[in-house]
Design a protein around this motif. Structure first.
Motif, PDB file in Angstrom:
ATOM      1  N   LEU A   1       7.326 -10.747  13.582  1.00  0.00           N
ATOM      2  CA  LEU A   1       6.158  -9.940  13.272  1.00  0.00           C
ATOM      3  C   LEU A   1       4.963 -10.295  14.154  1.00  0.00           C
ATOM      4  CD1 LEU A   1       4.802  -7.827  11.466  1.00  0.00           C
ATOM      5  CD2 LEU A   1       4.389  -9.657   9.804  1.00  0.00           C
ATOM      6  N   VAL A   2       4.776 -11.550  14.454  1.00  0.00           N
ATOM      7  CA  VAL A   2       3.646 -11.964  15.293  1.00  0.00           C
ATOM      8  C   VAL A   2       3.747 -11.324  16.683  1.00  0.00           C
ATOM      9  CG1 VAL A   2       2.465 -13.932  16.366  1.00  0.00           C
ATOM     10  CG2 VAL A   2       3.272 -14.091  14.009  1.00  0.00           C
ATOM     11  N   HIS A   3       4.958 -11.173  17.179  1.00  0.00           N
ATOM     12  CA  HIS A   3       5.143 -10.498  18.468  1.00  0.00           C
ATOM     13  C   HIS A   3       4.678  -9.039  18.377  1.00  0.00           C
ATOM     14  CE1 HIS A   3       8.040 -13.856  18.877  1.00  0.00           C
ATOM     15  NE2 HIS A   3       7.644 -13.831  20.137  1.00  0.00           N
TER      16      HIS A   3
ATOM     17  N   SER B   1      17.301  -3.066   8.202  1.00  0.00           N
ATOM     18  CA  SER B   1      18.345  -2.182   8.742  1.00  0.00           C
ATOM     19  C   SER B   1      19.371  -2.956   9.543  1.00  0.00           C
ATOM     20  CB  SER B   1      17.703  -1.097   9.622  1.00  0.00           C
ATOM     21  OG  SER B   1      17.151  -1.649  10.793  1.00  0.00           O
ATOM     22  N   ARG B   2      19.116  -4.207   9.858  1.00  0.00           N
ATOM     23  CA  ARG B   2      20.052  -5.025  10.637  1.00  0.00           C
ATOM     24  C   ARG B   2      20.994  -5.825   9.744  1.00  0.00           C
ATOM     25  NH1 ARG B   2      19.049  -5.207  15.933  1.00  0.00           N
ATOM     26  NH2 ARG B   2      17.076  -4.385  16.614  1.00  0.00           N
TER      27      ARG B   2
ATOM     28  N   ALA C   1       8.156  -0.660  21.678  1.00  0.00           N
ATOM     29  CA  ALA C   1       8.357  -1.845  22.523  1.00  0.00           C
ATOM     30  C   ALA C   1       8.999  -2.963  21.705  1.00  0.00           C
ATOM     31  CB  ALA C   1       7.025  -2.310  23.118  1.00  0.00           C
ATOM     32  N   PHE C   2       8.512  -3.167  20.495  1.00  0.00           N
ATOM     33  CA  PHE C   2       9.074  -4.192  19.609  1.00  0.00           C
ATOM     34  C   PHE C   2      10.532  -3.880  19.275  1.00  0.00           C
ATOM     35  CE2 PHE C   2       9.680  -5.962  15.266  1.00  0.00           C
ATOM     36  CZ  PHE C   2       9.464  -7.304  15.548  1.00  0.00           C
TER      37      PHE C   2
ATOM     38  N   LEU D   1       2.351  -2.440  10.384  1.00  0.00           N
ATOM     39  CA  LEU D   1       3.271  -3.110  11.302  1.00  0.00           C
ATOM     40  C   LEU D   1       4.270  -3.982  10.549  1.00  0.00           C
ATOM     41  CD1 LEU D   1       0.755  -4.044  14.139  1.00  0.00           C
ATOM     42  CD2 LEU D   1       2.431  -2.170  14.141  1.00  0.00           C
ATOM     43  N   LYS D   2       3.803  -4.634   9.482  1.00  0.00           N
ATOM     44  CA  LYS D   2       4.716  -5.461   8.676  1.00  0.00           C
ATOM     45  C   LYS D   2       5.786  -4.596   8.026  1.00  0.00           C
ATOM     46  CE  LYS D   2       5.055  -8.999   5.103  1.00  0.00           C
ATOM     47  NZ  LYS D   2       6.458  -8.716   4.975  1.00  0.00           N
ATOM     48  N   GLU D   3       5.411  -3.449   7.524  1.00  0.00           N
ATOM     49  CA  GLU D   3       6.388  -2.538   6.921  1.00  0.00           C
ATOM     50  C   GLU D   3       7.428  -2.101   7.953  1.00  0.00           C
ATOM     51  OE1 GLU D   3       3.991   0.545   5.191  1.00  0.00           O
ATOM     52  OE2 GLU D   3       3.426  -0.710   3.477  1.00  0.00           O
ATOM     53  N   PHE D   4       6.979  -1.836   9.172  1.00  0.00           N
ATOM     54  CA  PHE D   4       7.899  -1.459  10.247  1.00  0.00           C
ATOM     55  C   PHE D   4       8.849  -2.605  10.566  1.00  0.00           C
ATOM     56  CE2 PHE D   4       8.942  -1.180  14.802  1.00  0.00           C
ATOM     57  CZ  PHE D   4       9.600   0.038  14.815  1.00  0.00           C
TER      58      PHE D   4
END
Length: 88
Positions: free
Chosen positions: A50-52, A86-87, A37-38, A76-79
């Motif tokens: 990240l908060v989202h 990657s952007r 979803a993120f 989640l932070k690593e993701f």
């Protein structure tokens, strides 16, 4: 959208953004998972942070985002860092 706003951490703005990317129910959010979803949100709304991601995971786990375990926050932070890297 009312369904999404019944979840913890999901307000009207987040529900509207999720609906924009085709996630319009708690069931869809749970099925797709917070990371996917993120990822989809980030493609349309590059300013999501990240908060989202924490909020999405908390919504799925039915807890406040700040109650996520340290291990889950680290994962989640690593993701999020991976997506941001990657952007570039």
């Amino acid at each position: 959208m009312a369904g999404l706003t019944s979840m913890r951490n999901i307000g009207r703005v987040m529900a509207r953004k999720l609906a924009t990317v085709g996630i319009d129910s708690p069931e869809k959010l749970s099925a797709i998972g917070a990371k996917q979803a993120f990822f989809q949100l980030k493609a349309v709304y590059p300013q999501v942070c990240l908060v989202h991601l924490y909020a999405l995971e908390g919504a799925i786990e039915q807890i406040e985002f700040n109650q996520l375990s340290k291990e889950k926050k680290k994962e989640l932070k690593e993701f999020s860092d991976f997506l941001n890297g990657s952007r570039r």
